[in-house]
Design an enzyme around this catalytic site. Structure first.
Site, PDB file in Angstrom:
ATOM      1  N   TYR A 104       9.660  18.992 -33.209  1.00  0.00           N
ATOM      2  CA  TYR A 104      10.007  18.417 -31.909  1.00  0.00           C
ATOM      3  C   TYR A 104      11.397  17.795 -31.992  1.00  0.00           C
ATOM      4  CZ  TYR A 104      10.121  15.127 -28.006  1.00  0.00           C
ATOM      5  OH  TYR A 104      10.485  14.440 -26.883  1.00  0.00           O
ATOM      6  N   GLU A 189      14.918  18.576 -24.219  1.00  0.00           N
ATOM      7  CA  GLU A 189      13.782  18.529 -25.134  1.00  0.00           C
ATOM      8  C   GLU A 189      13.411  19.934 -25.568  1.00  0.00           C
ATOM      9  OE1 GLU A 189      10.016  15.788 -24.666  1.00  0.00           O
ATOM     10  OE2 GLU A 189       9.575  17.701 -23.709  1.00  0.00           O
TER      11      GLU A 189
END
Lengths: 383, 294
Positions: A104, A189
């Site tokens: 992530y 993101e």
């Protein structure tokens, strides 16, 4: 805020050389089939609904296909869906890759630190809110310096990467920082960021561009988020207009006063249905337009709560009086008015001449409008 | 005494020749503020409401010793205006302009900080000390000199609340409107620490709204350092998650920034929390009475 669908986010990624799977967008099952037939999308592939809401995997909005026929079938199934209230109009087809690990990475604003912040986690592929605090490494970035080399190395080490994968992440982080900075992003993101062999690939893309920067980013103007048609009209007229699920309309000026007005209504047994924030204006025409817009939302009763600063009370009163004659017969609504502040006396007089009383207290005004709305529709009934 | 501004504040208006700049120059003068200069590139030599206009901030400061600036210039040019003010040695800049990209504001905040200057705002109504000076756009009618400090993230809601304090027969020492954007130059903690040091402030009214964690951080500060009574109100109890409520900062995102969390933090820190805005003056009067009885 301009939320970009995954494929649009990936277009931006491409501009910054962020590594992506091979893929293409389809808007019909036939188009999906021909994308695979022509080898524009290699098989096996994944077919993903292009919607803004998260949780697509669990919601059946992501499917897999080994052949062109299966890709066509998956596309047909997904294009018919309504995903969390959003109609699916496009799918993204991408090659399915042999994933070793899912990471992530994101860049956003830390309002408390008043700094951008890089967040990385070795636990990608799940909702990041579910990752424990210790599993998320946060690295603040100074805007004058950008993402420094040592900060990128910190991220590499937190993710346990080495060799070619480490170099790949270092480059990717530099790209993401440039993207965040140059595109005026609120959020960039990648979740998951896949480790494939010894390189990294962005499997998903979430990019939110800041509305206020639209003067230097006209390219995002066509991409809008999920507004209702009336919200869209309001936006064009530069009026903040939000639809909620009650039956009382609120016209106020300023975000704080508008919110407080909605709160007091709700705390007093009313149900706000739509609110409209005039903001700072000294143009009576804008006030008139706001009233006509409010009429279109068909509220049971309307509460006008203005504290005049930049927006003067007489401006609002004049705009209101002009609007009253223009609202069609069937769309008229009972109105409770409260106008205070700059030019209060003038505004009150203008309203009184038009037959509208301006109340002084917030409490009495709210009680009156709640009574009016509830007389028209019982609380439990439909708006 | 008061906070950040006083009778010696000499105000420069950046963007004085625009409509808002001109209107509010007049209003600041009527408040009793010393508005000493205006700055608009290319308009040097003009006069607005009797105030001389200069081409640059540096010239304005050299000629008039201005020591505070209020910025009305449009968002695309606001960063430039702020940097110019800071470079000219202005220690306090009130940025009224709304819709400044937060990326610009990040640079503005950190630049001002490095140079020892303070920003209030952006997207804020400014600061006012009744009987002394006003730098910003808060309507004059709401004020009366007194001993209540007010710090708020809102604009018009602040006017409503400050006006209520006046109608209750009380007055304000200083009122600071912080602005509703995600990045602000002065936050609750900054403002509370100024009020803590101000001998003319007895009670502070804190007006928050949903979004971010500035109220929670303010509450932490109150618990650890703040010795004066606080009355608090938070707007946005009824706001649904994910909907932006007008201010760019006023949004409940990912479960953070709810009114419930802010109210709990403030109550836990010993602040008296008002359920309705019209309860605030009464709660303030009670706190003042307690101080008198002590």
């Amino acid at each position: 805020m301009v939320k970009l669908a995954e494929w649009r986010g990936k277009e931006v990624f491409r501009k910054y050389a962020v590594p992506l799977p091979r893929g293409a967008v389809a808007r019909s099952p036939a188009e999906a089939r021909s994308l695979v037939d022509s080898a524009a999308v290699p098989t096996p592939c994944v077919v993903k609904a292009q919607v803004l809401a998260g949780g697509r995997g669990k919601g059946g909005a992501v499917r897999f296909a080994d052949t062109a026929a299966q890709a066509e079938e998956a596309t047909r199934a997904i294009l018919g869906m309504e995903f969390k209230g959003e109609k699916v109009k496009e799918v993204l087809l991408e090659e399915k890759l042999p994933i070793a690990r899912e990471l992530y990475v994101s860049l956003t604003l830390d309002r408390s630190l008043r700094l951008p912040i890089l967040m990385v986690s070795a636990q990608g592929g799940v909702e990041i809110e579910s990752v424990a605090e210790g599993g998320l490494v946060k690295i603040p970035v100074h805007p004058f310096i950008g993402l420094a080399g040592y900060e990128r190395r910190q991220a590499v080490s937190a993710l346990g990467l080495s060799g070619a994968a480490a170099k790949s992440l270092d480059r990717l982080l530099s790209s993401l920082w440039r993207l965040f900075d140059e595109e005026d992003a609120e959020l960039v993101e990648i979740n998951p960021l896949a480790v494939v062999g010894d390189s990294l690939v962005a499997l998903d893309a979430k990019v939110i561009i800041e509305d206020d920067a639209s003067f230097r980013h006209p390219e995002y103007a066509e991409v809008r988020d999920d507004r209702t048609p009336l919200e869209e009209i309001a936006r064009e007229k530069d009026i903040a207009f939000v639809q909620l699920d009650g039956n009382i309309g609120v016209i106020a000026n300023g975000a704080g006063l508008t919110m407080a007005t909605l709160d007091v209504l709700q705390q007093s047994g009313g149900r706000p249905g739509v609110f409209l924030d005039l903001g700072g204006t000294d143009d009576p025409k804008k006030v008139t337009e706001a009233f006509l817009l409010m009429a279109m939302a068909k509220p049971k009763a309307v509460f006008l709560n203005i504290f005049g600063g930049v927006t003067r009370c007489d401006t609002v009163a004049n705009g209101l009086v002009a609007a009253m004659s223009q609202v069609p017969e069937g769309e008229r609504f009972p109105l409770v008015a409260r106008i205070r502040g700059n030019n209060e006396a003038e505004g009150t007089q203008i309203l009184e001449r038009a037959g509208v009383a301006s109340l002084k207290g917030l409490k009495e005004s709210v009680e009156k409008v709640v009574a009016l709305a509830n007389a028209g529709a019982p609380l439990a009934g439909p708006a | 005494m008061s906070v950040l501004v006083d009778a010696d504040t000499r105000v420069l208006v950046q963007g004085i020749t625009g409509h808002q700049g001109t209107v509010h120059t007049r209003q600041m003068q009527l408040f009793g503020t010393k508005v000493v200069a205006g700055a608009t590139p290319g308009k040097g030599g003009a006069t607005v409401e009797g105030v001389p206009v200069f081409d640059s901030v540096e010239r304005a400061v050299r000629a008039t010793s201005a020591n505070a600036s209020v910025i009305f210039v449009p968002a695309p040019f606001a960063k430039d205006a702020l940097v110019e003010a800071v470079d000219a040695g202005i220690p306090l800049a009130v940025v009224v302009t709304e819709h400044i990209p937060f990326h610009d504001m990040l640079s503005m905040y950190h630049y001002a900080r490095l140079r020892g200057a303070r920003i209030i705002g952006p997207n804020c109504p400014g600061i006012a000390a009744p009987g002394k000076a006003k730098v910003g756009i808060i309507p004059n009618v709401v004020f009366h000199p007194g001993r209540v400090g007010v710090v708020s993230r809102s604009g018009t809601l602040t006017y409503e609340i400050v006006s209520g304090i006046k109608e209750h027969g009380l007055g304000q020492s200083t009122c600071i409107g912080l602005g509703g954007d995600p990045v602000v130059g002065t936050n609750f903690v900054d403002a509370l620490s100024l009020f803590e040091e101000d001998p003319d402030t007895d009670v502070v009214v804190m007006v928050g709204e949903i979004g971010g964690t500035a109220e929670e951080e303010g509450a932490d500060y109150i618990r650890a350092h703040f010795t004066k009574p606080v009355v608090a109100y938070v707007a946005g109890r009824s706001a649904p998650p994910g909907k932006r409520m007008g201010h760019a900062g006023a949004i409940i995102a990912r479960g953070r920034g709810t009114a419930a969390s802010k109210l709990a933090a403030l109550e836990g820190a010993g602040a008296k929390v008002a359920s309705f805005p019209y309860e605030i003056p009464g709660l303030v009067a009670e706190r003042l009475q307690e101080l008198t009885n002590r």
